[in-house]
Design a protein around this motif. Structure first.
Motif, short mmCIF file in Angstrom:
data_model
loop_
_atom_site.label_atom_id
_atom_site.label_comp_id
_atom_site.label_asym_id
_atom_site.label_seq_id
_atom_site.Cartn_x
_atom_site.Cartn_y
_atom_site.Cartn_z
N ALA A 59 -4.94 13.79 0.34
CA ALA A 59 -6.39 13.58 0.28
C ALA A 59 -6.72 12.21 -0.29
CB ALA A 59 -7.05 14.68 -0.54
N GLU A 60 -5.98 11.78 -1.30
CA GLU A 60 -6.22 10.46 -1.89
C GLU A 60 -5.93 9.34 -0.89
OE1 GLU A 60 -4.27 7.60 -5.29
OE2 GLU A 60 -4.24 9.77 -5.62
N LYS A 61 -4.82 9.44 -0.18
CA LYS A 61 -4.47 8.43 0.83
C LYS A 61 -5.50 8.39 1.96
CE LYS A 61 -0.75 6.68 -0.85
NZ LYS A 61 -0.68 5.29 -1.28
N ALA A 62 -5.98 9.56 2.36
CA ALA A 62 -7.00 9.62 3.41
C ALA A 62 -8.30 8.98 2.93
CB ALA A 62 -7.24 11.06 3.84
N GLY A 63 -8.65 9.20 1.68
CA GLY A 63 -9.85 8.58 1.10
C GLY A 63 -9.73 7.06 1.05
N GLU A 64 -8.54 6.56 0.68
CA GLU A 64 -8.32 5.11 0.65
C GLU A 64 -8.44 4.52 2.05
OE1 GLU A 64 -4.53 4.38 -1.13
OE2 GLU A 64 -5.09 5.26 -3.04
N LYS A 103 -11.28 1.74 3.48
CA LYS A 103 -10.93 0.49 4.16
C LYS A 103 -11.61 0.38 5.52
CE LYS A 103 -6.46 -0.16 1.93
NZ LYS A 103 -5.01 -0.21 2.10
N VAL A 104 -11.71 1.50 6.23
CA VAL A 104 -12.38 1.48 7.54
C VAL A 104 -13.86 1.19 7.37
CG1 VAL A 104 -13.03 2.93 9.50
CG2 VAL A 104 -10.69 2.96 8.67
N VAL A 105 -14.51 1.83 6.39
CA VAL A 105 -15.93 1.60 6.16
C VAL A 105 -16.16 0.14 5.77
CG1 VAL A 105 -17.83 2.17 4.60
CG2 VAL A 105 -16.46 3.99 5.58
N GLU A 106 -15.31 -0.40 4.92
CA GLU A 106 -15.43 -1.81 4.53
C GLU A 106 -15.25 -2.73 5.72
OE1 GLU A 106 -12.86 -4.95 1.87
OE2 GLU A 106 -13.07 -2.90 1.11
N ALA A 107 -14.32 -2.41 6.59
CA ALA A 107 -14.08 -3.25 7.77
C ALA A 107 -15.26 -3.22 8.72
CB ALA A 107 -12.82 -2.79 8.49
N VAL A 108 -15.92 -2.07 8.82
CA VAL A 108 -17.08 -1.96 9.72
C VAL A 108 -18.28 -2.69 9.14
CG1 VAL A 108 -18.74 -0.32 10.69
CG2 VAL A 108 -16.31 0.17 10.80
#
Length: 173
Positions: free
Chosen positions: A146-151, A155-160
């Motif tokens: 769950a922690e890795k998925a959150g990270e 990153k995806v949200v930041e990239a968008v």
């Protein structure tokens, strides 16, 4: 005068050449029809099939076995030396291309088997890395996942939201 001699020679040779070509049309038949009758051996059926050794559908899986063997050879390495992103990429590649092998024509079960084993090797290594990382932090395996998925989601949200910032981080400017 010499041009007429060449024309006469060409006209004289045209007819024998055409008749010779008509007799050799058997050379240009497809190889898939040869050796597929009821009297053909199993080897000749395999050799002349749509996914036999005469095609890329045979040699691509042979080369892909190198990835499976390289991943399997990492079973002896300690989990601290394994790359999580690399093994996740192997897992996703194996899963996606296994499904694709059942969609394409001709359906290639040999390629599907090598991709499925690539998926299994990648999933095994990914599990080893996540267990190792969770032991270091004192977490359970589901918490680490769950922690890795959150990270990854962050990153995806930041990239968008800020594509220029991501580009600078990747390029190094």
């Amino acid at each position: 005068m010499s041009a007429r001699l060449g024309l006469r020679f060409g006209a004289a040779m045209r007819q024998p050449f055409r008749s010779q070509m008509r007799n050799t049309n058997r050379r240009f038949q497809s190889t898939t029809a040869a050796g597929t009758g009821p009297e053909a051996s199993a080897f000749s059926k395999f050799f002349n099939s749509e996914v036999g050794p005469k095609t890329v559908h045979f040699w691509a899986p042979i080369m892909k076995w190198g990835l499976v063997l390289a991943g399997a050879s990492d079973f002896t390495r300690p989990a601290s030396q394994l790359s999580l992103t690399q093994n996740m990429a192997l897992t996703c590649t194996g899963a996606i291309w296994t499904r694709w092998c059942f969609i394409i024509k001709p359906r290639n079960l040999f390629l599907a088997s090598v991709n499925f084993l690539l998926f299994l090797v990648g999933a095994t290594q990914t599990t080893r890395v996540l267990r190792y990382q969770s032991e270091l932090k004192g977490q359970t395996l589901p918490e680490a996942v769950a922690e890795k998925a959150g990270e990854a989601q962050e990153k995806v949200v930041e990239a968008v939201q800020e594509p220029g910032k991501v580009k600078e981080a990747v390029v190094g400017k």
